[in-house]
Design a protein around this motif. Structure first.
Motif, PDB file in Angstrom:
ATOM      1  N   VAL A   1     -20.284  24.458 -26.187  1.00 51.54           N
ATOM      2  CA  VAL A   1     -20.803  25.328 -25.007  1.00 51.54           C
ATOM      3  C   VAL A   1     -19.962  25.148 -23.725  1.00 51.54           C
ATOM      4  CG1 VAL A   1     -22.719  24.737 -23.227  1.00 51.54           C
ATOM      5  CG2 VAL A   1     -23.175  24.425 -25.575  1.00 51.54           C
ATOM      6  N   ASP A   2     -19.335  24.109 -23.799  1.00 48.55           N
ATOM      7  CA  ASP A   2     -18.351  23.810 -22.522  1.00 48.55           C
ATOM      8  C   ASP A   2     -17.111  24.921 -22.551  1.00 48.55           C
ATOM      9  OD1 ASP A   2     -19.848  21.968 -21.357  1.00 48.55           O
ATOM     10  OD2 ASP A   2     -18.445  20.492 -21.816  1.00 48.55           O
ATOM     11  N   THR A   3     -16.896  25.297 -23.811  1.00 48.51           N
ATOM     12  CA  THR A   3     -15.664  26.216 -23.518  1.00 48.51           C
ATOM     13  C   THR A   3     -16.082  27.542 -22.902  1.00 48.51           C
ATOM     14  OG1 THR A   3     -16.114  27.157 -25.833  1.00 48.51           O
ATOM     15  CG2 THR A   3     -14.766  25.576 -25.949  1.00 48.51           C
ATOM     16  N   VAL A   4     -17.346  27.838 -22.935  1.00 47.63           N
ATOM     17  CA  VAL A   4     -17.814  29.061 -22.426  1.00 47.63           C
ATOM     18  C   VAL A   4     -18.026  28.638 -21.003  1.00 47.63           C
ATOM     19  CG1 VAL A   4     -19.639  30.719 -21.918  1.00 47.63           C
ATOM     20  CG2 VAL A   4     -18.890  30.193 -24.286  1.00 47.63           C
ATOM     21  N   VAL A   5     -18.853  27.513 -20.518  1.00 42.08           N
ATOM     22  CA  VAL A   5     -18.811  27.141 -19.301  1.00 42.08           C
ATOM     23  C   VAL A   5     -17.688  26.811 -18.229  1.00 42.08           C
ATOM     24  CG1 VAL A   5     -19.943  25.394 -17.758  1.00 42.08           C
ATOM     25  CG2 VAL A   5     -21.025  26.163 -19.840  1.00 42.08           C
ATOM     26  N   GLU A   6     -16.422  26.394 -19.072  1.00 43.20           N
ATOM     27  CA  GLU A   6     -15.256  26.262 -18.322  1.00 43.20           C
ATOM     28  C   GLU A   6     -14.634  27.446 -17.999  1.00 43.20           C
ATOM     29  OE1 GLU A   6     -13.595  23.693 -20.972  1.00 43.20           O
ATOM     30  OE2 GLU A   6     -14.592  21.973 -20.392  1.00 43.20           O
ATOM     31  N   ARG A   7     -14.749  28.533 -18.635  1.00 42.48           N
ATOM     32  CA  ARG A   7     -14.256  29.878 -18.232  1.00 42.48           C
ATOM     33  C   ARG A   7     -15.276  30.408 -17.006  1.00 42.48           C
ATOM     34  NH1 ARG A   7     -10.767  31.719 -18.181  1.00 42.48           N
ATOM     35  NH2 ARG A   7     -10.575  33.697 -19.258  1.00 42.48           N
ATOM     36  N   ILE A   8     -16.474  30.217 -17.006  1.00 44.18           N
ATOM     37  CA  ILE A   8     -17.272  30.590 -15.816  1.00 44.18           C
ATOM     38  C   ILE A   8     -16.884  30.126 -14.697  1.00 44.18           C
ATOM     39  CG2 ILE A   8     -19.710  30.571 -15.069  1.00 44.18           C
ATOM     40  CD1 ILE A   8     -20.533  30.875 -18.036  1.00 44.18           C
ATOM     41  N   LEU A   9     -16.545  28.715 -14.761  1.00 40.67           N
ATOM     42  CA  LEU A   9     -16.250  28.003 -13.406  1.00 40.67           C
ATOM     43  C   LEU A   9     -14.950  28.439 -12.975  1.00 40.67           C
ATOM     44  CD1 LEU A   9     -17.297  24.317 -14.854  1.00 40.67           C
ATOM     45  CD2 LEU A   9     -18.397  25.770 -13.092  1.00 40.67           C
ATOM     46  N   ASP A  10     -14.078  28.804 -14.148  1.00 36.16           N
ATOM     47  CA  ASP A  10     -12.695  29.418 -13.445  1.00 36.16           C
ATOM     48  C   ASP A  10     -12.972  30.498 -12.628  1.00 36.16           C
ATOM     49  OD1 ASP A  10     -11.122  27.365 -14.840  1.00 36.16           O
ATOM     50  OD2 ASP A  10     -10.598  28.813 -16.524  1.00 36.16           O
ATOM     51  N   HIS A  11     -13.834  31.412 -13.218  1.00 38.02           N
ATOM     52  CA  HIS A  11     -13.974  32.759 -12.484  1.00 38.02           C
ATOM     53  C   HIS A  11     -14.547  32.385 -11.110  1.00 38.02           C
ATOM     54  CE1 HIS A  11     -12.167  35.801 -14.950  1.00 38.02           C
ATOM     55  NE2 HIS A  11     -12.382  34.959 -16.016  1.00 38.02           N
ATOM     56  N   LEU A  12     -15.624  31.248 -10.862  1.00 36.57           N
ATOM     57  CA  LEU A  12     -16.265  31.174  -9.738  1.00 36.57           C
ATOM     58  C   LEU A  12     -15.150  30.289  -8.925  1.00 36.57           C
ATOM     59  CD1 LEU A  12     -19.749  30.035 -10.823  1.00 36.57           C
ATOM     60  CD2 LEU A  12     -19.188  31.951  -9.976  1.00 36.57           C
ATOM     61  N   GLY A  13     -14.125  29.963  -9.402  1.00 39.70           N
ATOM     62  CA  GLY A  13     -13.183  29.130  -8.509  1.00 39.70           C
ATOM     63  C   GLY A  13     -13.372  27.895  -8.396  1.00 39.70           C
TER      64      GLY A  13
END
Ligand code: FMN
Length: 208
Positions: A174-186
């Motif tokens: 799950v975190d592999t997806v969530v971390e990409r979201i966080l990247d895009h949110l800065g």
């Protein structure tokens, strides 16, 4: 930091729970909206029972009241909520998981609930809108709606975990997806990055 996170009725509620936790831990203020179908999926996938119209946000944070204090829930039909207006700036809206129904409503400007309206506002105000879509397989209707929202300025982040760091638990997947979201949110995260030496470690790089 000030974000909107909306949960809709697609599968993948664990992505939302992990994202909310990580945003709260990063001290962000988060406006949260759940559609009624999101509560059905959430109960099916996690056992967490919530009322979309009066959600207990601590249940979204594993009972952690301090983290829940960073979250403010809005009713999905509360079209008078601040996040329904372009006059309220934010740093990004994420719909996670994003159903094909919600995707379709956003693609066609059908602002019939707070989630679709806030997304519509994000597009018109040129704010960040991330759609973590989930369905398989995808019909031509889904694909065309993804194209439409992309052309309108949204980022479709179809929920596709990666496995090159060999996750051992569901949470790591799950975190592999969530971390990409966080990247895009800065938002800073402790995401493991691909460096290339993983292949060398597996003695595959030299052979390639
Ligand atoms: C357990 C469960 C899983 C579902 N998974 C998906 C899914 O992965 N993708 C999807 O588009 N819809 C899925 N649905 C259907 C949506 O919940 C349904 O289309 C709903 O009307 C979406 O409404 P909303 O976008 O307002 O949340 C699922 C429904 C249930 C009960």
């Amino acid at each position: 930091m000030n974000f909107i996170v909306a949960l809709t009725g697609a599968s993948g509620q664990l992505y939302a729970l992990r994202l909310l936790r990580k945003l709260a831990e990063a001290d962000a203020q988060v406006s949260v909206v759940l559609s009624e179908p999101a509560c059905v999926s959430l109960a099916a996938e996690t056992g967490i029972k919530l009322n979309a119209h009066a959600p207990d946000t601590s249940k979204l944070c594993g009972g952690n009241v301090a983290l829940a204090a960073r979250l403010r829930a809005w009713k999905p039909r509360d079209i008078g909520a601040p996040i329904a207006s372009g006059s309220n700036a934010h740093d990004g809206m994420v719909i996670v998981p994003c159903s094909m129904g919600t995707l379709g409503r956003i693609a066609h400007g059908v602002s019939d609930d707070l989630i679709a309206r806030a997304a519509d506002v994000a597009l018109k105000e040129r704010r960040k809108l991330l759609l973590v879509t989930r369905e398989m397989p995808l019909s031509l209707v889904h694909l065309r709606n993804m194209q439409l929202v992309t052309e309108a300025g949204a980022l479709v982040m179809h929920a596709c975990p990666h496995f090159y760091h060999r996750p051992q638990t569901v949470e790591e997947v799950v975190d592999t997806v969530v971390e990409r979201i966080l990247d895009h949110l800065g938002v800073a995260s402790d995401a493991r990055r691909w460096r290339g030496d993983e292949l060398r470690a597996a003695e595959l790089r030299d052979e390639a």
